[in-house]
Design an enzyme around this catalytic site. Sequence first.
Site, PDB file in Angstrom:
ATOM      1  N   GLY A 110      41.362  41.268  29.401  1.00  0.00           N
ATOM      2  CA  GLY A 110      42.293  41.849  28.430  1.00  0.00           C
ATOM      3  C   GLY A 110      42.144  41.267  27.035  1.00  0.00           C
ATOM      4  O   GLY A 110      43.069  41.338  26.222  1.00  0.00           O
ATOM      5  N   LYS A 111      40.971  40.738  26.734  1.00  0.00           N
ATOM      6  CA  LYS A 111      40.738  40.144  25.414  1.00  0.00           C
ATOM      7  C   LYS A 111      40.813  41.207  24.317  1.00  0.00           C
ATOM      8  O   LYS A 111      41.456  41.005  23.295  1.00  0.00           O
ATOM      9  CB  LYS A 111      39.356  39.454  25.372  1.00  0.00           C
ATOM     10  CG  LYS A 111      39.166  38.378  26.424  1.00  0.00           C
ATOM     11  CD  LYS A 111      37.804  37.728  26.334  1.00  0.00           C
ATOM     12  CE  LYS A 111      36.637  38.667  26.511  1.00  0.00           C
ATOM     13  NZ  LYS A 111      36.605  39.332  27.848  1.00  0.00           N
TER      14      LYS A 111
ATOM     15  N   MET B  58      35.088  38.663  31.473  1.00  0.00           N
ATOM     16  CA  MET B  58      35.220  40.125  31.316  1.00  0.00           C
ATOM     17  C   MET B  58      36.448  40.622  32.066  1.00  0.00           C
ATOM     18  O   MET B  58      36.830  40.049  33.094  1.00  0.00           O
ATOM     19  CB  MET B  58      33.975  40.832  31.853  1.00  0.00           C
ATOM     20  CG  MET B  58      32.796  40.710  30.917  1.00  0.00           C
ATOM     21  SD  MET B  58      31.372  41.607  31.531  1.00  0.00           S
ATOM     22  CE  MET B  58      31.728  43.222  30.925  1.00  0.00           C
TER      23      MET B  58
ATOM     24  N   GLU C 220      33.954  40.712  20.683  1.00  0.00           N
ATOM     25  CA  GLU C 220      32.638  40.402  21.264  1.00  0.00           C
ATOM     26  C   GLU C 220      31.952  39.278  20.483  1.00  0.00           C
ATOM     27  O   GLU C 220      30.742  39.345  20.177  1.00  0.00           O
ATOM     28  CB  GLU C 220      31.755  41.657  21.318  1.00  0.00           C
ATOM     29  CG  GLU C 220      32.357  42.820  22.090  1.00  0.00           C
ATOM     30  CD  GLU C 220      32.437  42.610  23.603  1.00  0.00           C
ATOM     31  OE1 GLU C 220      32.062  41.519  24.095  1.00  0.00           O
ATOM     32  OE2 GLU C 220      32.890  43.537  24.296  1.00  0.00           O
TER      33      GLU C 220
ATOM     34  N   CYS D 281      40.610  38.670  40.381  1.00  0.00           N
ATOM     35  CA  CYS D 281      39.395  38.511  41.186  1.00  0.00           C
ATOM     36  C   CYS D 281      39.165  39.765  42.033  1.00  0.00           C
ATOM     37  O   CYS D 281      40.068  40.211  42.758  1.00  0.00           O
ATOM     38  CB  CYS D 281      39.487  37.284  42.080  1.00  0.00           C
ATOM     39  SG  CYS D 281      38.091  37.140  43.213  1.00  0.00           S
TER      40      CYS D 281
ATOM     41  N   CYS E 138      39.612  38.625  45.992  1.00  0.00           N
ATOM     42  CA  CYS E 138      40.869  38.167  46.605  1.00  0.00           C
ATOM     43  C   CYS E 138      42.119  38.474  45.789  1.00  0.00           C
ATOM     44  O   CYS E 138      43.231  38.237  46.259  1.00  0.00           O
ATOM     45  CB  CYS E 138      40.798  36.658  46.868  1.00  0.00           C
ATOM     46  SG  CYS E 138      40.873  35.665  45.357  1.00  0.00           S
TER      47      CYS E 138
HETATM   48  P1  ADP Z   1      38.088  42.379  28.045  1.00  0.00           P
HETATM   49  O1  ADP Z   1      38.004  42.716  26.586  1.00  0.00           O
HETATM   50  O2  ADP Z   1      38.635  40.992  28.305  1.00  0.00           O
HETATM   51  O3  ADP Z   1      36.797  42.622  28.797  1.00  0.00           O
HETATM   52  P2  ADP Z   1      39.766  44.728  28.142  1.00  0.00           P
HETATM   53  O4  ADP Z   1      40.871  44.442  27.178  1.00  0.00           O
HETATM   54  O5  ADP Z   1      38.644  45.615  27.644  1.00  0.00           O
HETATM   55  O6  ADP Z   1      39.173  43.353  28.710  1.00  0.00           O
HETATM   56  O7  ADP Z   1      40.317  45.434  29.464  1.00  0.00           O
HETATM   57  C1  ADP Z   1      41.368  44.912  30.198  1.00  0.00           C
HETATM   58  C2  ADP Z   1      41.778  45.969  31.220  1.00  0.00           C
HETATM   59  O8  ADP Z   1      40.732  46.110  32.178  1.00  0.00           O
HETATM   60  C3  ADP Z   1      42.989  45.648  32.035  1.00  0.00           C
HETATM   61  O9  ADP Z   1      44.198  46.014  31.393  1.00  0.00           O
HETATM   62  C4  ADP Z   1      42.791  46.461  33.305  1.00  0.00           C
HETATM   63  O10 ADP Z   1      43.354  47.738  33.189  1.00  0.00           O
HETATM   64  C5  ADP Z   1      41.281  46.649  33.361  1.00  0.00           C
HETATM   65  N1  ADP Z   1      40.646  45.945  34.488  1.00  0.00           N
HETATM   66  C6  ADP Z   1      39.595  46.409  35.216  1.00  0.00           C
HETATM   67  N2  ADP Z   1      39.223  45.500  36.142  1.00  0.00           N
HETATM   68  C7  ADP Z   1      40.046  44.444  36.016  1.00  0.00           C
HETATM   69  C8  ADP Z   1      40.171  43.176  36.698  1.00  0.00           C
HETATM   70  N3  ADP Z   1      39.353  42.834  37.691  1.00  0.00           N
HETATM   71  N4  ADP Z   1      41.123  42.326  36.284  1.00  0.00           N
HETATM   72  C9  ADP Z   1      41.953  42.665  35.278  1.00  0.00           C
HETATM   73  N5  ADP Z   1      41.903  43.825  34.604  1.00  0.00           N
HETATM   74  C10 ADP Z   1      40.967  44.712  34.966  1.00  0.00           C
HETATM   75 MG    MG Z   2      36.458  43.377  25.380  1.00  0.00          MG
END
Ligand code: ADP
Ligand code: MG
Length: 190
Positions: free
Chosen positions: A20-21, A17, A90, A146, A149
């Site tokens: 950025g997927k 999660m 998803e 993370c 860290c």
């Molecule tokens: P995914 O679909 O992989 O869950 P999203 O594309 O919805 O991810 O969201 C990615 C965005 O989430 C990043 O561009 C950033 O702004 C935000 N974000 C929030 N927490 C984090 C984190 N711990 N690491 C990286 N991005 C994060």
């Molecule tokens: Mg997503």
Amino acid sequence: MKPAPVRGHVEVICGPMFAGKTEELLRRVRRARLAGLDVEVVNHALDDRRGPGMVSSHDGISEASRTAPDATGIGRLLEGRSPDIVAIDEAQFFGPDLVPVVDALAGNGMTVVVAGLSVTFDGRPFEPLPSLMATAEKVTRLTAVCAVCGGEAAFHQRVDPGAPADALTPVAEHVGGVETYQARCRHHRG
Ligand code: ADP
Ligand code: MG
């Protein structure tokens, strides 16, 4: 003379999660549309974070989508059409049945872009992503930051103390945001 290359292939975007997927999936959707291609965006009915019929990222980027209740429903919602690109977000919610469906779409000439979680919140491989990764033409593996860290996070975990912490929890439990989950590196998980 060699025959012209046959169209249709599979691209996987995976990671934990917050990696950025969805952003990457939507980036590919938008550039394909700029090129005039016919793109269908598909999401699972379980992901209703921004309301049904919407694929959305944690940063609020979103795109209208069609909703399927299960893997075979993806074929049904295409209604015999054959778009250039089918973008599925998803993917983990569709379970292992998604693998033959994706294979069939690519076999019928479509580019299938599949984004989903490759790990559960307790750090185990999350099908169908591992199987899709093994058989796709292209795999983009993303990491998050993370929460402890700032290192590369290939995992995520629940931070809601009331929640059960095992992967047997129904897949719907994987719908959530920063209030429920944190990205974690290998050394700061668990
Ligand atoms: P995914 O679909 O992989 O869950 P999203 O594309 O919805 O991810 O969201 C990615 C965005 O989430 C990043 O561009 C950033 O702004 C935000 N974000 C929030 N927490 C984090 C984190 N711990 N690491 C990286 N991005 C994060
Ligand atoms: Mg997503």
